[in-house]
Design an enzyme around this catalytic site. Structure first.
Site, PDB file in Angstrom:
ATOM      1  N   HIS A   1     -13.399  10.065  11.405  1.00  0.00           N
ATOM      2  CA  HIS A   1     -12.385  10.073  10.499  1.00  0.00           C
ATOM      3  C   HIS A   1     -12.636  10.831   9.052  1.00  0.00           C
ATOM      4  CE1 HIS A   1     -11.126   6.410  13.093  1.00  0.00           C
ATOM      5  NE2 HIS A   1     -10.112   6.769  12.516  1.00  0.00           N
TER       6      HIS A   1
ATOM      7  N   LYS B   1     -12.532   7.121   4.433  1.00  0.00           N
ATOM      8  CA  LYS B   1     -12.224   6.004   4.963  1.00  0.00           C
ATOM      9  C   LYS B   1     -13.477   4.867   4.418  1.00  0.00           C
ATOM     10  CE  LYS B   1     -11.660   3.986   9.581  1.00  0.00           C
ATOM     11  NZ  LYS B   1     -10.613   3.390   9.337  1.00  0.00           N
TER      12      LYS B   1
ATOM     13  N   GLY C   1       0.833  -0.988   0.159  1.00  0.00           N
ATOM     14  CA  GLY C   1       0.027  -0.054   0.110  1.00  0.00           C
ATOM     15  C   GLY C   1       0.871   1.101   0.116  1.00  0.00           C
TER      16      GLY C   1
ATOM     17  N   GLY D   1      -1.475  -2.963   9.461  1.00  0.00           N
ATOM     18  CA  GLY D   1      -2.166  -1.761  10.311  1.00  0.00           C
ATOM     19  C   GLY D   1      -3.549  -1.757   9.327  1.00  0.00           C
TER      20      GLY D   1
HETATM   21  P1  NAD Z   1      -5.208   4.989   1.515  1.00  0.00           P
HETATM   22  O1  NAD Z   1      -6.400   4.739   0.575  1.00  0.00           O
HETATM   23  O2  NAD Z   1      -4.666   6.275   1.326  1.00  0.00           O
HETATM   24  O3  NAD Z   1      -3.931   3.890   0.859  1.00  0.00           O
HETATM   25  C1  NAD Z   1      -4.574   2.728   0.630  1.00  0.00           C
HETATM   26  C2  NAD Z   1      -3.307   1.914  -0.242  1.00  0.00           C
HETATM   27  O4  NAD Z   1      -3.712   0.624  -0.475  1.00  0.00           O
HETATM   28  C3  NAD Z   1      -3.050   2.662  -1.702  1.00  0.00           C
HETATM   29  O5  NAD Z   1      -1.681   2.549  -1.670  1.00  0.00           O
HETATM   30  C4  NAD Z   1      -4.058   1.896  -2.588  1.00  0.00           C
HETATM   31  O6  NAD Z   1      -3.590   1.876  -3.984  1.00  0.00           O
HETATM   32  C5  NAD Z   1      -3.739   0.408  -1.791  1.00  0.00           C
HETATM   33  N1  NAD Z   1      -4.984  -0.429  -2.138  1.00  0.00           N
HETATM   34  C6  NAD Z   1      -4.862  -1.831  -2.672  1.00  0.00           C
HETATM   35  N2  NAD Z   1      -5.834  -2.283  -2.878  1.00  0.00           N
HETATM   36  C7  NAD Z   1      -6.919  -1.398  -2.596  1.00  0.00           C
HETATM   37  C8  NAD Z   1      -8.413  -1.473  -2.505  1.00  0.00           C
HETATM   38  N3  NAD Z   1      -9.111  -2.534  -2.978  1.00  0.00           N
HETATM   39  N4  NAD Z   1      -8.900  -0.234  -2.062  1.00  0.00           N
HETATM   40  C9  NAD Z   1      -8.246   0.856  -1.566  1.00  0.00           C
HETATM   41  N5  NAD Z   1      -6.812   1.015  -1.607  1.00  0.00           N
HETATM   42  C10 NAD Z   1      -6.325  -0.180  -2.074  1.00  0.00           C
HETATM   43  O7  NAD Z   1      -5.409   4.511   2.840  1.00  0.00           O
HETATM   44  P2  NAD Z   1      -4.520   4.969   4.012  1.00  0.00           P
HETATM   45  O8  NAD Z   1      -5.142   6.066   4.948  1.00  0.00           O
HETATM   46  O9  NAD Z   1      -3.228   4.940   4.001  1.00  0.00           O
HETATM   47  O10 NAD Z   1      -5.097   3.744   5.032  1.00  0.00           O
HETATM   48  C11 NAD Z   1      -4.714   2.265   4.786  1.00  0.00           C
HETATM   49  C12 NAD Z   1      -5.039   1.303   5.819  1.00  0.00           C
HETATM   50  O11 NAD Z   1      -4.503   1.721   6.856  1.00  0.00           O
HETATM   51  C13 NAD Z   1      -6.935   1.454   6.201  1.00  0.00           C
HETATM   52  O12 NAD Z   1      -7.330   0.241   6.431  1.00  0.00           O
HETATM   53  C14 NAD Z   1      -6.846   2.149   7.139  1.00  0.00           C
HETATM   54  O13 NAD Z   1      -8.253   2.065   8.143  1.00  0.00           O
HETATM   55  C15 NAD Z   1      -5.487   2.088   8.060  1.00  0.00           C
HETATM   56  N6  NAD Z   1      -4.944   2.652   9.087  1.00  0.00           N
HETATM   57  C16 NAD Z   1      -4.719   2.002  10.062  1.00  0.00           C
HETATM   58  C17 NAD Z   1      -3.772   2.564  11.043  1.00  0.00           C
HETATM   59  C18 NAD Z   1      -3.036   1.976  12.314  1.00  0.00           C
HETATM   60  O14 NAD Z   1      -2.553   2.569  13.220  1.00  0.00           O
HETATM   61  N7  NAD Z   1      -3.337   0.734  12.294  1.00  0.00           N
HETATM   62  C19 NAD Z   1      -3.654   4.093  10.910  1.00  0.00           C
HETATM   63  C20 NAD Z   1      -4.033   4.724   9.787  1.00  0.00           C
HETATM   64  C21 NAD Z   1      -4.839   3.867   8.815  1.00  0.00           C
END
Ligand code: NAD
Length: 261
Positions: A149, A153, A9, A92
């Site tokens: 959020h 999201k 990701g 995450g």
């Molecule tokens: P984002 O949408 O900015 O990034 C998602 C990444 O995953 C992108 O690079 C995208 O191309 C890729 N991806 C691959 N398949 C995908 C699909 N089917 N749908 C969407 N994206 C896809 O999201 P983000 O804000 O970077 O968050 C990513 C994940 O991490 C989410 O599940 C979010 O809830 C989680 N998160 C967790 C924490 C933590 O502390 N655990 C903190 C923030 C976000």
């Protein structure tokens, strides 16, 4: 010797926050990233490969850090079980289903795995505080968990809100599934005793806010956490990666990393 990392990701918001911290740390090396074919590219000199051609990147890594989406994580685990063997895996991504959870369980037999709905140190402390508060205050206090959020999201309630609900349920020695209530509308009737309510607000670019409210007849206690920047989660994930690399195969948590278990 530097710790070699691969980001799954890699071009997303969390991937970008992680890349910035890794590039600023001489003890960490970003071997490359993995992403959807339409997002795969070179980002700031880093190779981002699509899943189908990322086995060589994974083999070079000490740890893979995944912040993507449940389906993407599932494909990573299914398609790269061999190259992931012996690697530390940190997840995450939230909104995981049974399919991803059982793939993670299988991966935990091949290497150390750490899944955290929230990598912030303060939120992991909050989980303990919420459990303690639930135990001390008892079911006379109604618990409502409110999270907020950004508008993009995809899952609700947030993984962190659910983890907080699990903590409250543990404190009350009940199963969350039997008392969980997501939102209210129409005529839900009087609030049943013991219910744990969840409410999700979505808007703008809110990074992540969680309030756990214990509402009694005479007073109210609110435990509250507001994240100001995504680098908070990225820093926590990197701290966890340093801790996880070299551990025996198995499932670990942020509580283990922080010595809060
Ligand atoms: P984002 O949408 O900015 O990034 C998602 C990444 O995953 C992108 O690079 C995208 O191309 C890729 N991806 C691959 N398949 C995908 C699909 N089917 N749908 C969407 N994206 C896809 O999201 P983000 O804000 O970077 O968050 C990513 C994940 O991490 C989410 O599940 C979010 O809830 C989680 N998160 C967790 C924490 C933590 O502390 N655990 C903190 C923030 C976000």
């Amino acid at each position: 010797m530097s710790l070699k990392l691969v980001l799954s990701g890699a071009t997303g918001r969390m991937g970008t926050a992680l890349r910035r911290l890794i590039e600023a740390d001489s003890e960490l090396e970003l071997v490359g990233g993995i992403d959807r074919a339409d997002a795969a590219e070179r980002v700031g000199g880093v190779r981002v490969a699509p899943l189908a051609s990322s086995a060589d990147l994974i083999r070079q890594a000490d740890a893979v850090i995944d912040f993507s989406a449940p389906a993407f994580l599932g494909s990573l685990l299914r398609e790269h079980s061999e190259s992931l063997a012996g690697k530390a895996l940190l997840v995450g991504t939230t909104g995981l289903g049974d399919a991803e959870r059982s793939l993670l369980q299988a991966q935990a037999e091949r290497g150390p795995v750490l899944v955290a709905a929230n990598f912030s140190v303060a939120v992991n402390l909050l989980l303990i505080l919420a459990e303690q508060a639930a135990r001390v205050l008892g079911p006379e206090y109604d618990v409502e968990i409110v999270e907020a959020h950004h508008r993009r999201k995809e899952d609700a309630p947030s993984g962190t809100a659910l983890a907080l609900g699990e903590a409250v349920a543990r404190g009350r020695s009940v199963e969350l599934g039997s008392v969980r209530r997501d939102g209210r509308s129409g005529r839900p009737g009087a609030r049943p005793a013991g219910e744990i309510g969840f409410h999700a607000i979505r808007g703008g670019d809110l990074i992540g806010e969680h309030d756990v409210m214990f509402i009694g007849e005479l007073d109210r206690l609110t435990l509250s956490h507001h994240a100001a920047d995504r680098s908070l989660f990225a820093a926590g994930a990197l701290r966890a990666a340093r801790w996880l690399v070299g551990r025996p195969a198995g499932q670990y948590s942020m509580q283990d990393v922080l010595g809060l278990g």
